[in-house]
Design a protein around this motif. Structure first.
Motif, PDB file in Angstrom:
ATOM      1  N   TYR A 194      41.614  26.906  45.873  1.00 56.46           N
ATOM      2  CA  TYR A 194      42.003  27.482  46.896  1.00 56.46           C
ATOM      3  C   TYR A 194      41.316  27.553  47.919  1.00 56.46           C
ATOM      4  CZ  TYR A 194      45.224  27.746  51.377  1.00 56.46           C
ATOM      5  OH  TYR A 194      46.037  27.285  52.432  1.00 56.46           O
ATOM      6  N   LYS A 195      41.565  28.535  48.089  1.00 53.76           N
ATOM      7  CA  LYS A 195      39.898  29.566  48.776  1.00 53.76           C
ATOM      8  C   LYS A 195      38.853  28.669  49.191  1.00 53.76           C
ATOM      9  CE  LYS A 195      42.089  33.693  48.391  1.00 53.76           C
ATOM     10  NZ  LYS A 195      42.244  35.727  47.443  1.00 53.76           N
ATOM     11  N   ALA A 196      38.133  28.225  48.145  1.00 50.45           N
ATOM     12  CA  ALA A 196      36.816  27.412  48.183  1.00 50.45           C
ATOM     13  C   ALA A 196      36.719  26.042  48.772  1.00 50.45           C
ATOM     14  CB  ALA A 196      36.793  27.223  46.498  1.00 50.45           C
ATOM     15  N   GLN A 197      38.240  25.463  49.080  1.00 49.07           N
ATOM     16  CA  GLN A 197      38.631  24.403  49.289  1.00 49.07           C
ATOM     17  C   GLN A 197      38.834  24.437  51.100  1.00 49.07           C
ATOM     18  OE1 GLN A 197      37.375  21.427  48.063  1.00 49.07           O
ATOM     19  NE2 GLN A 197      38.658  21.101  46.414  1.00 49.07           N
ATOM     20  N   ARG A 198      39.467  25.199  51.073  1.00 51.94           N
ATOM     21  CA  ARG A 198      39.854  25.688  53.283  1.00 51.94           C
ATOM     22  C   ARG A 198      39.100  26.030  53.184  1.00 51.94           C
ATOM     23  NH1 ARG A 198      42.854  31.755  52.882  1.00 51.94           N
ATOM     24  NH2 ARG A 198      40.593  32.428  52.446  1.00 51.94           N
ATOM     25  N   GLN A 236      53.120  33.135  29.534  1.00 50.64           N
ATOM     26  CA  GLN A 236      51.519  32.314  28.846  1.00 50.64           C
ATOM     27  C   GLN A 236      49.999  32.790  29.403  1.00 50.64           C
ATOM     28  OE1 GLN A 236      52.579  28.693  28.179  1.00 50.64           O
ATOM     29  NE2 GLN A 236      53.773  29.004  26.223  1.00 50.64           N
ATOM     30  N   ARG A 237      49.144  33.257  29.516  1.00 53.51           N
ATOM     31  CA  ARG A 237      48.112  33.679  29.818  1.00 53.51           C
ATOM     32  C   ARG A 237      47.775  32.159  30.206  1.00 53.51           C
ATOM     33  NH1 ARG A 237      44.325  37.482  27.669  1.00 53.51           N
ATOM     34  NH2 ARG A 237      43.344  37.202  30.300  1.00 53.51           N
ATOM     35  N   GLU A 238      47.608  31.359  29.853  1.00 56.11           N
ATOM     36  CA  GLU A 238      47.074  30.114  30.016  1.00 56.11           C
ATOM     37  C   GLU A 238      47.297  29.343  31.736  1.00 56.11           C
ATOM     38  OE1 GLU A 238      47.608  30.727  26.422  1.00 56.11           O
ATOM     39  OE2 GLU A 238      49.122  29.387  26.924  1.00 56.11           O
ATOM     40  N   ARG A 239      49.115  29.716  31.049  1.00 51.01           N
ATOM     41  CA  ARG A 239      49.325  29.407  32.804  1.00 51.01           C
ATOM     42  C   ARG A 239      49.071  30.980  33.705  1.00 51.01           C
ATOM     43  NH1 ARG A 239      52.991  25.180  31.961  1.00 51.01           N
ATOM     44  NH2 ARG A 239      54.707  25.602  33.650  1.00 51.01           N
ATOM     45  N   ILE A 240      48.777  31.413  33.582  1.00 50.96           N
ATOM     46  CA  ILE A 240      48.311  32.485  34.932  1.00 50.96           C
ATOM     47  C   ILE A 240      46.535  32.267  34.951  1.00 50.96           C
ATOM     48  CG2 ILE A 240      48.019  34.750  34.888  1.00 50.96           C
ATOM     49  CD1 ILE A 240      50.572  34.207  35.401  1.00 50.96           C
ATOM     50  N   ALA A 241      46.208  32.195  33.635  1.00 46.10           N
ATOM     51  CA  ALA A 241      44.938  31.867  34.507  1.00 46.10           C
ATOM     52  C   ALA A 241      44.621  30.395  34.863  1.00 46.10           C
ATOM     53  CB  ALA A 241      44.275  31.459  32.861  1.00 46.10           C
ATOM     54  N   ALA A 242      45.119  28.892  34.185  1.00 45.45           N
ATOM     55  CA  ALA A 242      45.608  28.307  35.669  1.00 45.45           C
ATOM     56  C   ALA A 242      45.718  28.177  36.745  1.00 45.45           C
ATOM     57  CB  ALA A 242      46.738  27.630  35.219  1.00 45.45           C
ATOM     58  N   GLN A 243      46.959  28.980  37.574  1.00 43.19           N
ATOM     59  CA  GLN A 243      46.896  29.788  38.736  1.00 43.19           C
ATOM     60  C   GLN A 243      46.136  30.435  39.784  1.00 43.19           C
ATOM     61  OE1 GLN A 243      49.890  29.173  40.397  1.00 43.19           O
ATOM     62  NE2 GLN A 243      49.766  30.595  42.351  1.00 43.19           N
ATOM     63  N   LEU A 244      45.538  31.213  38.703  1.00 41.96           N
ATOM     64  CA  LEU A 244      44.330  32.192  39.300  1.00 41.96           C
ATOM     65  C   LEU A 244      43.254  31.044  39.990  1.00 41.96           C
ATOM     66  CD1 LEU A 244      44.160  35.693  36.985  1.00 41.96           C
ATOM     67  CD2 LEU A 244      44.155  34.831  39.814  1.00 41.96           C
ATOM     68  N   ALA A 245      43.346  30.066  38.653  1.00 44.92           N
ATOM     69  CA  ALA A 245      42.247  29.408  38.876  1.00 44.92           C
ATOM     70  C   ALA A 245      42.520  28.671  39.716  1.00 44.92           C
ATOM     71  CB  ALA A 245      42.369  27.998  37.636  1.00 44.92           C
ATOM     72  N   ARG A 246      43.357  27.770  40.251  1.00 48.32           N
ATOM     73  CA  ARG A 246      43.949  26.956  41.134  1.00 48.32           C
ATOM     74  C   ARG A 246      43.692  27.672  42.652  1.00 48.32           C
ATOM     75  NH1 ARG A 246      48.294  24.502  38.407  1.00 48.32           N
ATOM     76  NH2 ARG A 246      49.461  26.190  38.532  1.00 48.32           N
ATOM     77  N   GLY A 301      52.158  43.074  48.825  1.00 51.73           N
ATOM     78  CA  GLY A 301      51.519  42.398  49.715  1.00 51.73           C
ATOM     79  C   GLY A 301      50.447  41.541  48.824  1.00 51.73           C
ATOM     80  N   TYR A 302      50.442  41.355  47.505  1.00 45.10           N
ATOM     81  CA  TYR A 302      48.568  41.324  47.411  1.00 45.10           C
ATOM     82  C   TYR A 302      49.183  40.004  46.736  1.00 45.10           C
ATOM     83  CZ  TYR A 302      48.117  46.356  46.948  1.00 45.10           C
ATOM     84  OH  TYR A 302      48.311  47.729  47.763  1.00 45.10           O
ATOM     85  N   ASP A 303      47.537  39.275  46.603  1.00 48.71           N
ATOM     86  CA  ASP A 303      47.466  37.593  46.106  1.00 48.71           C
ATOM     87  C   ASP A 303      47.321  38.264  44.556  1.00 48.71           C
ATOM     88  OD1 ASP A 303      45.397  36.472  48.512  1.00 48.71           O
ATOM     89  OD2 ASP A 303      47.904  36.200  48.646  1.00 48.71           O
ATOM     90  N   ALA A 304      47.488  37.179  43.614  1.00 51.97           N
ATOM     91  CA  ALA A 304      47.274  37.459  42.105  1.00 51.97           C
ATOM     92  C   ALA A 304      45.816  37.686  41.893  1.00 51.97           C
ATOM     93  CB  ALA A 304      47.098  35.750  41.841  1.00 51.97           C
ATOM     94  N   ASP A 305      44.809  37.170  43.013  1.00 53.87           N
ATOM     95  CA  ASP A 305      43.171  37.394  42.052  1.00 53.87           C
ATOM     96  C   ASP A 305      43.090  39.036  42.655  1.00 53.87           C
ATOM     97  OD1 ASP A 305      41.603  35.948  44.702  1.00 53.87           O
ATOM     98  OD2 ASP A 305      42.724  37.275  45.058  1.00 53.87           O
ATOM     99  N   GLU A 306      44.123  39.630  43.047  1.00 57.22           N
ATOM    100  CA  GLU A 306      43.634  41.321  43.261  1.00 57.22           C
ATOM    101  C   GLU A 306      44.017  42.601  42.583  1.00 57.22           C
ATOM    102  OE1 GLU A 306      45.158  40.130  47.497  1.00 57.22           O
ATOM    103  OE2 GLU A 306      43.663  42.098  47.687  1.00 57.22           O
ATOM    104  N   VAL A 307      45.454  42.015  41.461  1.00 59.93           N
ATOM    105  CA  VAL A 307      45.417  42.752  40.670  1.00 59.93           C
ATOM    106  C   VAL A 307      45.728  43.127  39.818  1.00 59.93           C
ATOM    107  CG1 VAL A 307      48.186  42.531  42.317  1.00 59.93           C
ATOM    108  CG2 VAL A 307      48.068  41.589  40.734  1.00 59.93           C
ATOM    109  N   PRO A 308      46.670  43.675  38.390  1.00 61.42           N
ATOM    110  CA  PRO A 308      46.197  43.825  37.239  1.00 61.42           C
ATOM    111  C   PRO A 308      47.006  42.115  37.291  1.00 61.42           C
ATOM    112  CG  PRO A 308      47.378  45.350  37.249  1.00 61.42           C
ATOM    113  CD  PRO A 308      46.734  45.150  38.622  1.00 61.42           C
ATOM    114  N   GLU A 309      46.176  41.480  35.118  1.00 63.50           N
ATOM    115  CA  GLU A 309      46.798  40.087  35.447  1.00 63.50           C
ATOM    116  C   GLU A 309      48.014  40.944  34.233  1.00 63.50           C
ATOM    117  OE1 GLU A 309      43.401  37.606  33.774  1.00 63.50           O
ATOM    118  OE2 GLU A 309      44.971  36.660  32.809  1.00 63.50           O
ATOM    119  N   GLU A 310      48.250  41.600  33.821  1.00 64.60           N
ATOM    120  CA  GLU A 310      49.291  41.656  32.657  1.00 64.60           C
ATOM    121  C   GLU A 310      50.194  41.639  33.520  1.00 64.60           C
ATOM    122  OE1 GLU A 310      47.065  44.065  32.850  1.00 64.60           O
ATOM    123  OE2 GLU A 310      47.030  45.072  31.259  1.00 64.60           O
TER     124      GLU A 310
END
Lengths: 135, 399, 560
Positions: free
Chosen positions: C500-504, C486-496, C123-132
């Motif tokens: 998203y939250k900033a733009q809406r 890969q860490r970069e892909r996860i980091a990119a997802q978090l950035a997106r 039930g969480y978004d990606a920015d609420e949980v441990p990245e690993e």
């Protein structure tokens, strides 16, 4: 007297996975092997496991991990050390790829168990680790 | 391991690890246990100890969690002891109670310890009282002891806790045997949990009816029946308030258990302990006070006569013991000189009999007592009336 | 042999022949060995017309597509249209999922299935949980943009979509939001809410357990009502026997608990005023297929026959569509081993065959490396190829219910049915599934079966190739294991996600979440508010957090 008391073992799951058939079978097995098992449901926070281990004066913490939750175990090891519980032994059971197993052992995990292994091996390991801790 | 004196300081200073280790020592009676207990003895008396028992399905752990939440909200520091049964076959145990208190178990003001009963009957472990002492000395305001009430009498809880709650699920009315007579004796309050379910009101009525059946207790001295819905907290604050108010009226606890309600009660405990014949019969003191006593006996194979019923002499001895304790409760020797016994119902092996003695009249030289012996289901099996001669001489061994 | 001993004196030729065989058999080596299947039934060495005389064909078997459906729910079954090849996939970030999905569709898979990341399950978004823990076991999907990327170029108006999506069904809400963006009417959307069975989550597969049971119970009925009205091509309910069986229930128990749960859900819908003829046709089922070949086939046939009876007689449904037992089967991952993992290919083939003979409507075959980690692309390809081989080389679709009429299979089906009915009666006596699970009755039965199976394995009574027999030296590094994202892909997802939250626009989101909270507090349809919130731009985590507050995230009741 102190040597006769049974091992005090925590069987728990950290992270997100909710499949607990394995951990329940292990908990029941350890009980039938004469041990006192504090069994937790899944999704325990690391801080909660540390508090649990502290208050119960646990000898061994058994972490069950079937998804990739074992990746959080190094954080658990660090939290245990910070709380002064470095003497508590940690074992991990579940699906752990070979490369990750090496990393876990390096982080201080005592043993990693894989599916299909004999439950008796886990019980023997817990007894041995308990004996070690209590010396 | 540090010297115990330092350990006491660390425990009282909030070192949870030291506290847990001290509990381990005391629970298992290790070599250090005695010195730990000695070091902590001077710090007893702060904690209010409450026993919480009841059949499975009552929602005890959820209720304990809700109660802890309220107490912590009041600024109290709460320790919980959760006792689970051990496997009679392997000696091991699964201790799952504490994690059913999911919400509060992570709270800083809360300390939870699981104990396995290890074959000890009555719902506790052998050293529970000593573990309570450690938590009391550590400075907790409340120690809650949660046990599994499997339908047998949880008399043990009465010995370690000054305040005893019996938690019932609704629907228990269909099977009041699930609450055995012994639990009725020890409860200071009944809590009907899951009170939002349809059966709850009926359970409340049936409980009150069962309590009223007990003779010898005035209606307003009956233990209250409280209604709670632990899952949403309804009624839990009222329960907590009741408990705290009761705690203020009780004397501070001493090592090992609650102080008996009166000197008379303490006296009778000592007397029955010295009674070889009472021990021989397996009699157990339930209640004691001035001019009154309740004693219990489980009818075993050794109590049975040639046609398979409990020997009348055994029933007489049970009633007579209650009589002897009641009339000697004033501190001087009183002896039975005449009695009349009526047996109403035959008693089988395995039954649990309770004899209650009440004083009918008392003068300087004579006393008249009436005893009722009842089965677990409250049916009267025998009554005894006795006249005693009060010698006025002090009881031997009680200076 | 199970025949009556007091028969008329004149013995038939059949009985004489049987006695002759019996004597010869008993003189053979190995005759004394007893065999018991997973449900606990004794399995005899031979079945004859004595066991199943084949009378009352129309009543007990019937023709495919006709009550009681024993031989299949449709007249033509796989001969007319093959089972759907629906492989569950999920990994990494939405783009990775989209690529894997396209590859599988090219290789013959015919439907979509999405497994979200475990963080999403909780039930969480990606920015609420441990990245690993992100993206290691499923795809990270939090927003309508994520879903749009996951389904890029996929014709969702023509291809059916199964979502591993427990209450409150945020993934469906995101799919509907994507459909609206693309101008696709919701009436064109088809698929299944694969994890709508909240009872099974409470009892067995805690992975999917979110809302506390009373809240989940209510939201489920809201969901069924919403979908029946607005997304009529969608199956809002999938009753998941797989969870119970994977937790250790025997095949008979798993079917019994599943049917009992379905009964409970149907009763809830009826209590809401819904008509069985309108909601039952959209009830579907999802089962584990173990490697106990014949038992599984019998289990499915018994279940199908029983469900038809339950729908028609217990619920009074008149539309024949309401009597149909539509189910998806997944080969059982619990039977797969880590040791000698390539053996799993053989196991999966056998499991798949059992499901096909059992008459399933869609099938997922596990990859052989399922036990090691999230499957590699090659292993996933082999899993789909397995189905293709069975269909096109072994030609398993040519005959409908080919094992029907087998003396063994029919008597086993009858045995299964009787046992299943007795378990359902026990659940009924306890007051229905919700009561039974609150009392722990179901959990205890499952736990006992799980423990018993484990003991049989440990004692060697149940052989597992490579584990307690035929072992070899293991080379732990021998099989390729999927790398973590890969860490970069996860980091990119978090950035997106942050972008998203900033733009809406935040006001519509806040207002929609408020409406959702009020719906949960009252009796309005929660699902409608969930969908509205998704359309307004709320994220999965925000919707779940709102309902977590209002309805509670319970703890599953586990019994050890």
């Amino acid at each position: 007297m102190a040597e006769q008391r049974p091992p005090k073992v925590i069987v728990t799951k950290i992270g997100f996975d909710g499949h607990d058939r394995g951990s329940r079978v292990v908990a029941a097995y350890l009980r039938d092997a004469g041990m006192e098992v504090v069994y937790t449901p899944p999704w325990q926070e690391i801080a909660a496991v540390v508090k649990l281990a502290t208050e119960e004066d646990a000898d061994v913490i058994g972490v069950s991990s079937l998804a990739t939750d074992h990746r959080l175990v190094p954080k658990l090891m660090a939290a245990l050390r910070s709380a002064g519980l470095e003497d508590v032994r940690v074992i991990v059971g579940g699906i752990v790829p070979p490369k990750d197993e090496r990393l876990l052992l390096e982080a201080g995990v005592a043993r990693v168990f894989h599916p299909g292994g004999a439950l008796g091996d886990i019980a023997d390991a817990v007894r041995a680790l308990t004996h070690e801790r209590r010396r | 391991m540090n010297a115990p004196a330092t350990l006491a300081e660390r425990i009282r200073g909030g070192d949870r690890r030291a506290l847990a280790r001290a509990i381990t020592a005391v629970e298992n009676e290790t070599g250090e246990a005695a010195s730990i207990r000695a070091a902590l003895a001077a710090h007893l008396g702060r904690a209010q100890v409450t026993g919480i028992t009841g059949p499975p399905g009552a929602g005890k752990s959820t209720l304990v969690n809700a109660l802890v939440k309220v107490l912590v909200g009041y600024g109290r520091r709460v320790a919980v002891i959760a006792v689970d049964p051990s496997s009679p076959v392997s000696g091991g145990a699964v201790l799952g109670d504490r994690v059913r208190m999911s919400e509060m178990q992570g709270h800083d003001a809360v300390f939870i310890r699981s104990l396995a009963a290890r074959g000890h009957l009555g719902g506790l472990s052998r050293t529970t009282a000593q573990v309570i002492d450690v938590l009391d000395a550590a400075g907790f305001d409340d120690v809650l002891v949660e046990t599994v009430g499997a339908g047998q009498s949880e008399v043990e809880v009465a010995k370690v806790a000054a305040h005893r709650l019996v938690v019932c699920p609704p629907g228990l009315g269909d099977d009041v045997q699930a609450i055995k007579a012994g639990i009725l004796e020890i409860a200071d309050a009944f809590v009907v949990n899951k009170a939002d379910l349809p059966d709850a009101a009926r359970t409340e009525r049936e409980l009150r009816a069962m309590l009223a059946l007990r003779s010898g207790t005035a209606a307003d001295a009956q233990p209250p029946v409280l209604m709670t819905v632990a899952t949403n907290g309804e009624g839990v604050a009222a329960l907590a308030d009741w408990l705290i108010a009761r705690g203020r009226q009780a004397p501070p606890r001493a090592a090992g258990g609650p102080r008996p309600a009166s000197d008379a009660a303490a006296l009778l405990e000592r007397l029955i302990a010295r009674d070889a014949f009472a021990r021989h019969l397996g009699l157990e003191l339930l209640e004691a006070g001035e001019g009154r006593a309740a004693v219990r006996m489980r009818v075993g194979p050794e109590h049975v006569n040639f046609w398979g019923s409990c020997h009348g002499g055994a029933i007489f001895s049970l009633a007579d013991t209650a009589l002897g304790l009641a009339c000697n409760s004033y501190g001087s020797v009183a002896a039975l000189i005449d009695s009349h016994m009526v047996f109403s119902v035959a008693v089988k092996a395995g039954e649990l009999l309770t004899a209650r003695a009440e004083e009918v009249s008392r003068t300087r030289k004579l006393g008249v007592y009436r005893m009722e012996v009842r089965r677990e289901d409250a049916v009267l099996v025998a009554s005894l009336t006795g006249t005693v001669y009060r010698t006025g001489k002090p009881l031997p061994g009680e200076a | 042999m199970n025949k009556p001993i007091n028969r008329p004196v004149a013995q038939t030729e059949l009985e004489q022949a049987e006695r002759r065989w019996q004597a010869a058999f008993e003189a053979s080596p190995g005759a004394a060995r007893r065999a018991v299947n997973r449900s606990g039934f004794e399995v005899k060495p031979l079945y004859t017309p004595q066991d199943w005389p084949g009378e009352r064909y129309l009543e007990t078997l019937g023709f495919p597509g006709e009550y009681p459906h024993t031989r299949g729910i449709y007249p033509s079954m796989h001969r007319g249209r093959s089972w759907t090849q629906r492989q569950l996939i999920g990994l990494g970030v939405p783009e990775d999922y989209n690529a894997r999905l396209k590859a599988l569709l090219a290789h013959g898979a015919s439907a979509v299935s999405l497994i979200p990341c475990n963080s999403v399950f909780r039930g969480y978004d990606a920015d609420e949980v441990p990245e690993e823990l992100l993206g290691t076991c499923g795809t990270v999907v939090n927003t309508v943009d994520d879903m749009a990327r996951a389904l890029a170029d996929i014709p969702i108006d023509r291809i059916s979509c199964a979502l591993n999506d427990p209450s409150p069904f945020t993934l469906l809400a995101l799919v509907l939001a994507v459909a609206k963006r693309r101008g696709i009417a919701w009436t064109k959307i088809s698929g299944t809410s694969n994890q709508s069975d909240c009872i099974s989550h409470f009892v067995a597969n805690h992975m999917f357990f979110r809302l506390a049971l009373p809240g989940a119970r209510r939201v489920l009925v809201d969901h069924i009502a919403f979908c029946n009205a607005q997304v009529p091509g969608w199956n809002p309910l999938s009753v998941v026997g797989q969870h119970m069986q994977q937790a250790g229930a025997t095949p008979a128990e798993a079917m019994a608990f599943t049917l009992a749960s379905a009964i409970q859900y149907a009763e809830d819908c009826q209590a809401r005023g819904m008509d069985p003829d309108s909601f039952l046709p959209r009830f579907t089922f999802f089962f584990d297929i173990s490697v106990s070949f014949f038992e599984e086939i019998a289990k499915f046939r018994a279940g199908r026959r029983l469900w038809a009876k339950i729908a028609r007689e217990r619920f009074g449904a008149k539309d024949p569509k309401a009597w149909r037992f539509k189910f998806h089967g997944q080969t059982s991952g619990v039977d797969l081993t880590r040791q000698q993992p390539l053996n799993n290919i053989a196991r999966v083939a056998v499991q798949a065959m059992a499901g096909i003979f059992g008459g399933l409507q869609s099938l997922h075959t596990d990859s052989y490396d399922e036990v090691l980690s999230v499957p590699t692309a090659e292993a996933a390809r082999i899993a789909v190829a397995t189905q293709n081989v069975l269909r096109e080389e072994a030609q398993l679709t040519e005959v409908i219910d080919p094992l029907g009429g087998s003396y063994y299979l029919e008597s086993l089906t009858d045995q299964m049915q009787a046992h299943i009915e007795s378990i359902i009666a026990r659940i009924d006596a306890a007051g229905g599934m919700y009561q039974a699970v609150e009392q722990g009755l179901v959990q205890r039965m499952i736990g006992d079966s799980a423990f018993a199976f484990q003991k049989r394995v440990e004692r060697g009574e149940q052989t597992i190739v490579g584990v307690n027999a035929y072992q070899t030296e293991e080379d732990p590094d021998a099989y390729s294991v999927l790398e973590y994202p890969q860490r970069e892909r996860i980091a990119a997802q978090l950035a997106r996600l942050a972008e998203y939250k900033a733009q809406r626009l935040n006001a519509p989101v806040a207002s929609a979440l408020d409406a959702l909270a009020r719906a949960a507090q009252g009796s309005a349809n929660v699902m409608a508010s969930v969908v509205a919130a998704a359309e307004a731009g709320a994220t999965h985590g925000e919707i779940c957090a709102c309902l977590r507050r209002e309805l509670g995230f319970g703890q599953p009741l586990a019994i050890v």
